[in-house]
Enzyme design. Structure first.
Site, short mmCIF file in Angstrom:
data_model
loop_
_atom_site.label_atom_id
_atom_site.label_comp_id
_atom_site.label_asym_id
_atom_site.label_seq_id
_atom_site.Cartn_x
_atom_site.Cartn_y
_atom_site.Cartn_z
N GLY A 9 0.84 -1.19 0.00
CA GLY A 9 0.00 0.00 0.00
C GLY A 9 0.87 1.23 0.00
N THR A 10 0.26 2.39 -0.07
CA THR A 10 1.00 3.63 0.00
C THR A 10 1.41 3.91 1.45
OG1 THR A 10 -0.99 4.95 0.36
CG2 THR A 10 -0.32 4.61 -1.93
N ASP A 12 1.00 5.78 4.93
CA ASP A 12 -0.19 6.23 5.67
C ASP A 12 -1.37 5.28 5.58
OD1 ASP A 12 0.75 8.45 6.94
OD2 ASP A 12 -0.07 9.90 5.53
N GLU A 87 8.84 -2.72 6.12
CA GLU A 87 9.69 -1.91 5.22
C GLU A 87 10.44 -2.81 4.23
OE1 GLU A 87 9.13 1.11 5.34
OE2 GLU A 87 8.56 1.62 7.39
#
Length: 215
Positions: A9-10, A12, A87
């Site tokens: 996902g992006t 945030d 990450e």
């Protein structure tokens, strides 16, 4: 059977929050796991979310060998049923292959969380290899929003509030206000136009389109 799952996902959209929740759920069920992260916004050796949750984690570097690390842990008697890898866009393609090998050869579940593309809309090498090798791809269901209210689909790097497409692929930053070099999530339309929230606010008196024709 064990799986390699890529949650993407992006920025945030709650990836790290979900990673911590997933680890909690598996640990509560009696499974043994290891948390990994790389270049977390909160610093080294920590997996953190923007909601304020955080847990100690193993910091991944270019020299990290996931296969050797899991073998070492099991040899000393640790139970390793699953890995939570946050990450993961920053991992090397070789490290992604090691994670896939752990799934196939040792039956370890691997849950990788990361951004798919960088601020230039180019795939991160680690994310590209995950897309190629993952048993399952999951797009997070809590959407981040562009300043216009549309679903955010792209990550933008900003300098003084203005979008830039130059610089190194990896520069650690956050999406909080007031960052000289930071990040902002945008819909494709506004990413293509390089229209960040600051730029839109500065030109608010000039709408992008008029609801009528000027004759």
């Amino acid at each position: 059977m064990a799986e390699l799952v890529f949650f993407s996902g992006t920025m945030d959209c709650g990836k790290s929050t979900l990673a911590l929740q997933l680890d909690h759920n598996h640990a509560e069920a009696g499974r043994g796991g290891v948390l990994y992260t790389r270049q977390d916004r909160a610093g080294a050796e920590v997996l953190s979310s923007r909601l304020g949750l955080r847990r100690p984690a193993v910091e991944v570097g270019d020299e990290t060998d996931f296969w050797e690390d899991v073998v070492r842990r099991r040899r000393r008697g640790d139970r390793v049923d699953y890995l939570v890898c946050d990450e993961s866009q920053f991992y090397t393609p070789t490290q992604i292959e090691q994670l896939a090998q752990l799934v196939d050869e040792m039956g370890v579940d691997v849950y990788a969380f990361g951004i798919t593309a960088d601020f230039r809309t180019k795939l991160f090498p680690g994310s590209a290899r995950l897309v190629e090798l993952a048993d399952r791809l999951e797009v997070l269901q809590v959407p981040a929003l562009c300043w216009c209210g549309a679903r955010a689909t792209h990550n933008a790097r900003t300098v003084g509030g203005r979008m830039t497409v130059e610089g190194e692929q990896v520069v650690v930053g956050d999406t909080g206000p007031g960052e000289e070099i930071g990040y902002e999530v945008l819909c494709r339309r506004h990413h293509m136009r390089r229209m960040t929230h600051a730029v839109a606010r500065a030109t608010a008196e000039l709408p992008e389109t008029l609801p009528f024709e000027i004759g």
